[in-house]
Enzyme design. Sequence first.
Site, PDB file in Angstrom:
ATOM      1  N   LEU A 224       0.859  -1.196   0.000  1.00  0.00           N
ATOM      2  CA  LEU A 224       0.000   0.000   0.000  1.00  0.00           C
ATOM      3  C   LEU A 224       0.886   1.233   0.000  1.00  0.00           C
ATOM      4  O   LEU A 224       1.791   1.315   0.841  1.00  0.00           O
ATOM      5  CB  LEU A 224      -0.820   0.060   1.294  1.00  0.00           C
ATOM      6  CG  LEU A 224      -2.032  -0.829   1.478  1.00  0.00           C
ATOM      7  CD1 LEU A 224      -2.575  -0.620   2.892  1.00  0.00           C
ATOM      8  CD2 LEU A 224      -3.116  -0.487   0.459  1.00  0.00           C
ATOM      9  N   HIS A 225       0.668   2.153  -0.908  1.00  0.00           N
ATOM     10  CA  HIS A 225       1.415   3.410  -0.820  1.00  0.00           C
ATOM     11  C   HIS A 225       0.683   4.601  -1.435  1.00  0.00           C
ATOM     12  O   HIS A 225       1.130   5.734  -1.297  1.00  0.00           O
ATOM     13  CB  HIS A 225       2.795   3.280  -1.482  1.00  0.00           C
ATOM     14  CG  HIS A 225       2.743   3.315  -2.982  1.00  0.00           C
ATOM     15  ND1 HIS A 225       2.346   2.243  -3.723  1.00  0.00           N
ATOM     16  CD2 HIS A 225       3.020   4.312  -3.868  1.00  0.00           C
ATOM     17  CE1 HIS A 225       2.393   2.576  -5.009  1.00  0.00           C
ATOM     18  NE2 HIS A 225       2.781   3.817  -5.128  1.00  0.00           N
TER      19      HIS A 225
END
Length: 383
Positions: A224-225
């Site tokens: 996740l980013h």
Amino acid sequence: MPPIGIWYILNRIARDEVVHMRIMNVVGARPNFIKIASLMRAYSDFPAIEPILVHTGQHYDARMSKVLFSQLGIPKPDINLGVGSASHAVQTAEIMKAFEPVVLKWSPHVVLVVGDVNSTVACGLVAVKLGVRLVHVEAGLRSFDRSMPEEINRLLTDAISDLLFCTEKAAVENLRSEGVSAEKIYLVGNTMIDTLLKNKAKADSSRILEELALASGDYAVLTLHRPANVDNPAVFGRILDALEVIQRDLPIVFPLHPRTKAKLANSHLATRLNGFRNTRLTPPLAYLDFVKLMSEARIVLTDSGGIQEETTILKVPCLTLRDNTERPVTVEIGSNHIVGTQPDIILAVYRKVMSGQCREPQTPPLWDGLAAQRIVKILLEKL
Ligand code: UD1
């Protein structure tokens, strides 16, 4: 007898130094390095092409940058602009300020940019304003979501590029509907997949599963980013609701992107995540380890663009934690499912995948490991 064909003839022409082309290649962030690796290799067949590599320094941590260069055999950058992190405006402006004197000094015939990061648009703008031809690799992808910084970078870069290389048919159609003339657009395949196919055998011997005490086919990988997910605690919290349930079923490995790590620091979400007994947080992993981790996973959950493509080739189910994708071929024929960020939808699709209710993914056309060679051939023909 050498093979007779356009590739051979062009190679001969290049060797005879009839063609001399200085191509300035720009990279800045982790996915750029993976995309440029196969191009740098393809150039080396043509002595009359002089490739120059510029690293903007957008990603600077060793795990996000240096390790990839050594694992992928990318030559050391000729120039590092050392720009680093900042707000979008400052980062983009600093890259432009630092890149302009480099273009003036080296006088490239062509500037080539890849992907959709701030470095892509910043260096593209500098090139065209100095009258240098601009080539965009991975052109035409559209999420149709202008709140994504990458979508703005894609639209702007494509609007000013002289040659646009596309990974999939939808990208060609997007460019045509935006009025880009057909002779500038080429469907060539995917340089990120070139790199994956070239390195898959090497990745197979990674010991990462043993290091993390994981059993093949019996864990999930999570990344996740995206700002829309990790900068917003309400959205991040909803994703954690789903993960909490999944990890009771299947261990989750979660390599933390620096942005995500920074957002978690001192937040209640970190306390919650640390309480998930079956979730393992790691630093960003080296490329070969990460490919091994993906290829043996039961399922991958991500908001990355490139991972949607890599899991399609690895034939591993992928749940994309976004409301859209700019890579529709991964959903139409690949292993990708767009699930958004609502826990009930994430869990419903997760259960469907785990019960084996999904079709066998297909390989998208031209994702065959030869995209970089096609690009170099077209560059020599057209420029
Ligand atoms: C960037 C790209 C995104 C790409 C991603 C891959 C843009 C707008 N976004 O997002 O499209 O998918 O890279 O990783 O260009 N940081 C470090 N060390 C680093 C790099 C970043 O600590 O080596 C931290 C900094 O605190 C920085 C934050 O991560 O503020 C975000 O970095 P940045 O490069 O601005 O964007 P990404 O989120 O990495």
